[in-house]
Motif scaffolding. Structure first.
Motif, PDB file in Angstrom:
ATOM      1  N   THR A  80       1.470  -1.515  -0.144  1.00  0.00           N
ATOM      2  CA  THR A  80      -0.353   0.066   0.084  1.00  0.00           C
ATOM      3  C   THR A  80       0.597   1.331  -0.157  1.00  0.00           C
ATOM      4  OG1 THR A  80       0.001  -0.402   3.112  1.00  0.00           O
ATOM      5  CG2 THR A  80      -2.261  -1.387   1.358  1.00  0.00           C
ATOM      6  N   PRO A  81       1.185   2.434  -0.824  1.00  0.00           N
ATOM      7  CA  PRO A  81       1.034   3.631  -0.677  1.00  0.00           C
ATOM      8  C   PRO A  81       1.592   4.180   0.593  1.00  0.00           C
ATOM      9  CG  PRO A  81      -0.678   4.100  -2.301  1.00  0.00           C
ATOM     10  CD  PRO A  81      -0.150   2.116  -1.918  1.00  0.00           C
ATOM     11  N   PRO A  82       2.252   5.057   0.532  1.00  0.00           N
ATOM     12  CA  PRO A  82       2.208   6.284   2.037  1.00  0.00           C
ATOM     13  C   PRO A  82       0.880   6.737   2.537  1.00  0.00           C
ATOM     14  CG  PRO A  82       4.505   6.086   0.421  1.00  0.00           C
ATOM     15  CD  PRO A  82       3.327   5.374  -0.584  1.00  0.00           C
ATOM     16  N   CYS A  83       0.521   7.073   1.215  1.00  0.00           N
ATOM     17  CA  CYS A  83      -0.596   7.884   1.158  1.00  0.00           C
ATOM     18  C   CYS A  83      -1.908   6.948   1.656  1.00  0.00           C
ATOM     19  CB  CYS A  83      -1.096   8.641   0.198  1.00  0.00           C
ATOM     20  SG  CYS A  83      -0.754   8.140  -1.857  1.00  0.00           S
ATOM     21  N   TYR A  84      -2.506   5.628   1.491  1.00  0.00           N
ATOM     22  CA  TYR A  84      -2.754   5.068   1.577  1.00  0.00           C
ATOM     23  C   TYR A  84      -3.749   4.819   2.871  1.00  0.00           C
ATOM     24  CZ  TYR A  84      -5.901   0.603   1.226  1.00  0.00           C
ATOM     25  OH  TYR A  84      -7.205   0.052   1.801  1.00  0.00           O
ATOM     26  N   ASP A  85      -3.003   5.480   3.634  1.00  0.00           N
ATOM     27  CA  ASP A  85      -4.164   5.201   5.754  1.00  0.00           C
ATOM     28  C   ASP A  85      -3.641   6.540   5.688  1.00  0.00           C
ATOM     29  OD1 ASP A  85      -3.913   2.081   5.995  1.00  0.00           O
ATOM     30  OD2 ASP A  85      -2.047   2.184   6.377  1.00  0.00           O
ATOM     31  N   THR A 123      10.004  -4.657  -3.925  1.00  0.00           N
ATOM     32  CA  THR A 123       8.714  -4.046  -4.613  1.00  0.00           C
ATOM     33  C   THR A 123       8.436  -2.846  -4.100  1.00  0.00           C
ATOM     34  OG1 THR A 123       7.760  -5.908  -5.859  1.00  0.00           O
ATOM     35  CG2 THR A 123       6.212  -4.136  -5.055  1.00  0.00           C
ATOM     36  N   ASP A 124       8.053  -2.357  -2.849  1.00  0.00           N
ATOM     37  CA  ASP A 124       7.653  -1.279  -1.700  1.00  0.00           C
ATOM     38  C   ASP A 124       9.052  -0.362  -1.956  1.00  0.00           C
ATOM     39  OD1 ASP A 124       9.829  -2.952  -0.553  1.00  0.00           O
ATOM     40  OD2 ASP A 124       9.510  -2.258   1.683  1.00  0.00           O
ATOM     41  N   LEU A 125      10.692  -0.517  -1.982  1.00  0.00           N
ATOM     42  CA  LEU A 125      11.033   0.862  -2.026  1.00  0.00           C
ATOM     43  C   LEU A 125      12.012   1.011  -3.805  1.00  0.00           C
ATOM     44  CD1 LEU A 125      14.752  -1.246  -0.033  1.00  0.00           C
ATOM     45  CD2 LEU A 125      12.579   1.050   0.503  1.00  0.00           C
ATOM     46  N   ILE A 126      10.945   0.289  -4.442  1.00  0.00           N
ATOM     47  CA  ILE A 126      10.844   0.802  -5.586  1.00  0.00           C
ATOM     48  C   ILE A 126      10.139   1.587  -5.586  1.00  0.00           C
ATOM     49  CG2 ILE A 126      10.951   0.073  -7.951  1.00  0.00           C
ATOM     50  CD1 ILE A 126      12.055  -2.575  -7.553  1.00  0.00           C
ATOM     51  N   LEU A 127       9.107   1.409  -5.418  1.00  0.00           N
ATOM     52  CA  LEU A 127       7.308   2.207  -5.066  1.00  0.00           C
ATOM     53  C   LEU A 127       7.489   3.655  -4.661  1.00  0.00           C
ATOM     54  CD1 LEU A 127       4.788   1.826  -7.595  1.00  0.00           C
ATOM     55  CD2 LEU A 127       6.383  -0.120  -6.640  1.00  0.00           C
ATOM     56  N   ASP A 128       7.806   3.182  -3.077  1.00  0.00           N
ATOM     57  CA  ASP A 128       8.096   4.029  -2.715  1.00  0.00           C
ATOM     58  C   ASP A 128       9.182   5.653  -3.361  1.00  0.00           C
ATOM     59  OD1 ASP A 128       6.902   3.170  -0.489  1.00  0.00           O
ATOM     60  OD2 ASP A 128       9.034   2.250   1.032  1.00  0.00           O
ATOM     61  N   ASN A 129       9.938   5.310  -4.055  1.00  0.00           N
ATOM     62  CA  ASN A 129      11.625   5.782  -3.785  1.00  0.00           C
ATOM     63  C   ASN A 129      10.231   6.382  -5.708  1.00  0.00           C
ATOM     64  OD1 ASN A 129      13.164   5.599  -2.304  1.00  0.00           O
ATOM     65  ND2 ASN A 129      13.950   3.769  -3.574  1.00  0.00           N
ATOM     66  N   LEU A 130       9.784   5.867  -6.739  1.00  0.00           N
ATOM     67  CA  LEU A 130       9.210   6.672  -7.736  1.00  0.00           C
ATOM     68  C   LEU A 130       7.350   7.401  -7.861  1.00  0.00           C
ATOM     69  CD1 LEU A 130       8.951   3.386  -9.903  1.00  0.00           C
ATOM     70  CD2 LEU A 130      10.353   5.252 -10.736  1.00  0.00           C
ATOM     71  N   ILE A 131       7.173   6.698  -6.681  1.00  0.00           N
ATOM     72  CA  ILE A 131       6.305   7.746  -5.515  1.00  0.00           C
ATOM     73  C   ILE A 131       6.604   9.153  -5.383  1.00  0.00           C
ATOM     74  CG2 ILE A 131       4.002   7.638  -4.567  1.00  0.00           C
ATOM     75  CD1 ILE A 131       3.965   5.223  -4.662  1.00  0.00           C
ATOM     76  N   ALA A 132       8.023   8.905  -4.961  1.00  0.00           N
ATOM     77  CA  ALA A 132       7.849  10.298  -3.783  1.00  0.00           C
ATOM     78  C   ALA A 132       8.582  10.792  -4.957  1.00  0.00           C
ATOM     79  CB  ALA A 132       9.466   9.835  -2.921  1.00  0.00           C
ATOM     80  N   GLY A 133       9.335  10.501  -6.324  1.00  0.00           N
ATOM     81  CA  GLY A 133      10.278  11.402  -7.097  1.00  0.00           C
ATOM     82  C   GLY A 133       9.443  11.919  -8.084  1.00  0.00           C
ATOM     83  N   GLN A 176       7.490   9.824 -10.129  1.00  0.00           N
ATOM     84  CA  GLN A 176       7.634   9.229 -11.732  1.00  0.00           C
ATOM     85  C   GLN A 176       6.927   8.292 -11.653  1.00  0.00           C
ATOM     86  OE1 GLN A 176      11.778   8.372 -12.754  1.00  0.00           O
ATOM     87  NE2 GLN A 176      12.539   8.869 -10.612  1.00  0.00           N
ATOM     88  N   ALA A 177       5.806   7.754 -10.559  1.00  0.00           N
ATOM     89  CA  ALA A 177       4.826   6.381 -10.765  1.00  0.00           C
ATOM     90  C   ALA A 177       3.657   6.903  -9.270  1.00  0.00           C
ATOM     91  CB  ALA A 177       5.494   5.496 -10.274  1.00  0.00           C
ATOM     92  N   VAL A 178       2.942   6.723 -10.229  1.00  0.00           N
ATOM     93  CA  VAL A 178       1.007   7.005  -9.782  1.00  0.00           C
ATOM     94  C   VAL A 178       1.264   6.253  -8.531  1.00  0.00           C
ATOM     95  CG1 VAL A 178      -1.146   6.728  -9.797  1.00  0.00           C
ATOM     96  CG2 VAL A 178       0.053   7.839 -11.942  1.00  0.00           C
ATOM     97  N   PRO A 179       0.439   6.943  -7.281  1.00  0.00           N
ATOM     98  CA  PRO A 179       0.258   6.257  -6.039  1.00  0.00           C
ATOM     99  C   PRO A 179      -0.153   4.396  -6.735  1.00  0.00           C
ATOM    100  CG  PRO A 179       0.162   8.160  -5.346  1.00  0.00           C
ATOM    101  CD  PRO A 179       0.569   8.137  -7.051  1.00  0.00           C
ATOM    102  N   MET A 180       0.012   3.678  -6.256  1.00  0.00           N
ATOM    103  CA  MET A 180      -0.928   2.121  -6.832  1.00  0.00           C
ATOM    104  C   MET A 180      -0.557   0.849  -5.802  1.00  0.00           C
ATOM    105  SD  MET A 180       1.376   0.736  -9.531  1.00  0.00           S
ATOM    106  CE  MET A 180       2.155   2.208  -9.878  1.00  0.00           C
ATOM    107  N   VAL A 181      -2.044   0.873  -5.416  1.00  0.00           N
ATOM    108  CA  VAL A 181      -1.906  -0.274  -4.323  1.00  0.00           C
ATOM    109  C   VAL A 181      -0.918  -1.620  -5.511  1.00  0.00           C
ATOM    110  CG1 VAL A 181      -2.661  -2.784  -3.553  1.00  0.00           C
ATOM    111  CG2 VAL A 181      -3.940  -0.050  -3.338  1.00  0.00           C
ATOM    112  N   VAL A 182      -0.035  -2.758  -5.094  1.00  0.00           N
ATOM    113  CA  VAL A 182       0.719  -3.943  -5.574  1.00  0.00           C
ATOM    114  C   VAL A 182      -0.100  -5.068  -4.987  1.00  0.00           C
ATOM    115  CG1 VAL A 182       2.178  -5.124  -6.163  1.00  0.00           C
ATOM    116  CG2 VAL A 182       2.659  -2.425  -6.460  1.00  0.00           C
ATOM    117  N   ILE A 183      -0.495  -6.050  -5.619  1.00  0.00           N
ATOM    118  CA  ILE A 183      -0.921  -7.707  -5.049  1.00  0.00           C
ATOM    119  C   ILE A 183      -0.164  -8.333  -5.307  1.00  0.00           C
ATOM    120  CG2 ILE A 183      -2.578  -9.266  -4.894  1.00  0.00           C
ATOM    121  CD1 ILE A 183      -2.948  -6.158  -3.558  1.00  0.00           C
TER     122      ILE A 183
END
Length: 370
Positions: free
Chosen positions: A155-160, A189-199, A201-208
């Motif tokens: 879950t992305p940083p903003c989820y909660d 996966t979490d670190l890749i998405l954390d860094n992309l979202i913070a920059g 470069q990626a839309v906040p998303m849930v990954v299953i």
């Protein structure tokens, strides 16, 4: 002047000690373990205390014979290793076991050790001072398999915090001999998405991160259909009933590596009304099993226009010609070309390995939901 004569073994020992002075414990070591160590030129030094063992080898893609000293300590220094994550095992008197000094990972159909080799371009999955999401584990009962199963999710940083927001979702599949832990642990996966979202470069998303191991006899068309049923009838409805995710095709993506790539090809292309984004990493229909591939190609020939119209991204990636799936993939893409199936192809050198798939995830997720 006194002349000192050294044996070849002593000379090698001196050079090993000199090399180790500029080394550091691998980040994948268990707490307080000094070995294995990574040198400045990306070699790995292994040292194991096992005085009662007669033969000890290191299996790290190739086998290295370890040498025992008079104190019963075995040691070997590898050749320079490629970037990122590598599975390895110790071979004790012919038996493959995990290294007690290393973290273990489920891969190759068993628990194995893993070693992380840093490199200049690894910052995209480095731990940084950015907002971090969470890796969670969820159990569910599958009516398809009539059993309790589980998946990992990011879950992305903003989820909660943004509790009125629903998020797009990526369903992410592992390879053969692995399970739902692969993308969460080996894949970072979490670190890749954390860094992309913070920059940005990626839309906040849930990954299953799905368990693709469905009870079946062998890996054939029936196994692919069983996975498709589990995904469509069980996993997606459960996720959409329990998490704040969007439920339209433009907000769903499906991707997988190796075996998971085959599952993506089957379930994704047959359900483009549900997924607008497909990612196939290090995979391709086997050229020697037409009983599996021909029904897939027949379906695509009869639905080419629908597939092209529904998919916003059909992204195929390989780990270069050293990837064991490379030839199958090239043949498959020629079939796609004959059918006028639209896709994007990418290569990142490194073979059939996690460093390649991490990079695939990094590049694929930047394309999603935009």
């Amino acid at each position: 002047m006194k002349i000192i004569t050294l044996t070849l073994t002593q000379i090698c020992l001196i050079f090993n000690i000199m090399g180790q002075s500029n080394s550091q414990p691998a980040s994948t070591n268990v707490r307080r373990a000094e070995y294995p160590r990574i040198t400045e030129d990306s070699r790995a030094v292994f040292r194991i205390e096992a005085p009662n063992v007669d033969q000890l080898q290191l299996d790290l893609g190739r086998r290295y014979d370890m040498v025992k000293d008079s104190d019963g300590v075995w040691e070997v220094t590898t050749d320079s290793l490629g970037e990122g994550f590598h599975y390895y095992s110790l071979i004790i008197n012919g038996l493959a076991v995990a290294d007690p000094a290393s973290e273990t990972f489920y891969g190759m159909g068993r628990m194995a050790s893993g070693i992380e080799v840093p490199f200049d371009g690894d910052d995209y999955y480095s731990l940084k001072d950015v907002p971090h999401g969470e890796i969670r584990i969820r159990r569910y009962f599958s009516q398809v398999t009539n059993s309790w199963r589980s998946f990992y999710l990011y879950t992305p940083p903003c989820y909660d915090k943004e509790i009125s927001t629903n998020y797009p979702v990526l369903y992410l599949l592992h390879g053969g001999g692995e399970d739902q832990r692969g993308w969460a642990m080996q894949g970072k996966t979490d670190l890749i998405l954390d860094n992309l979202i913070a920059g940005g470069q990626a839309v906040p998303m849930v990954v299953i991160m799905v368990d693709g191991n469905i009870p079946s006899t062998g890996f054939g068309l029936s196994a692919l259909e069983a996975f498709e049923n589990e995904l469509i009838q069980s996993i997606i409805p459960f996720v959409e009933s329990n998490y704040r995710v969007k439920s339209d095709a433009d907000s769903r993506a499906l991707a997988g590596l190796s075996m998971g790539g085959l599952q993506t090809l089957h379930a994704g292309l047959r359900n483009t009304n549900m997924f607008s984004y497909l990612g196939v990493f290090s995979s391709g229909w086997w050229t020697n099993q037409p009983a599996i591939s021909e029904p897939q190609y027949d379906f695509m020939r009869n639905n080419t226009e629908t597939i092209n119209n529904n998919l916003k991204q059909f992204w195929i990636a390989m780990g270069g010609q050293e990837d064991i799936a490379w030839e199958n993939c090239q043949v498959m893409m020629k079939e796609f070309d004959r059918m006028n199936i639209q896709y994007t192809y990418s290569e990142y050198p490194g073979g059939h390995t996690w460093p390649v798939w991490r990079n695939n995830l990094y590049n694929f997720t930047r394309l999603l939901f935009k």
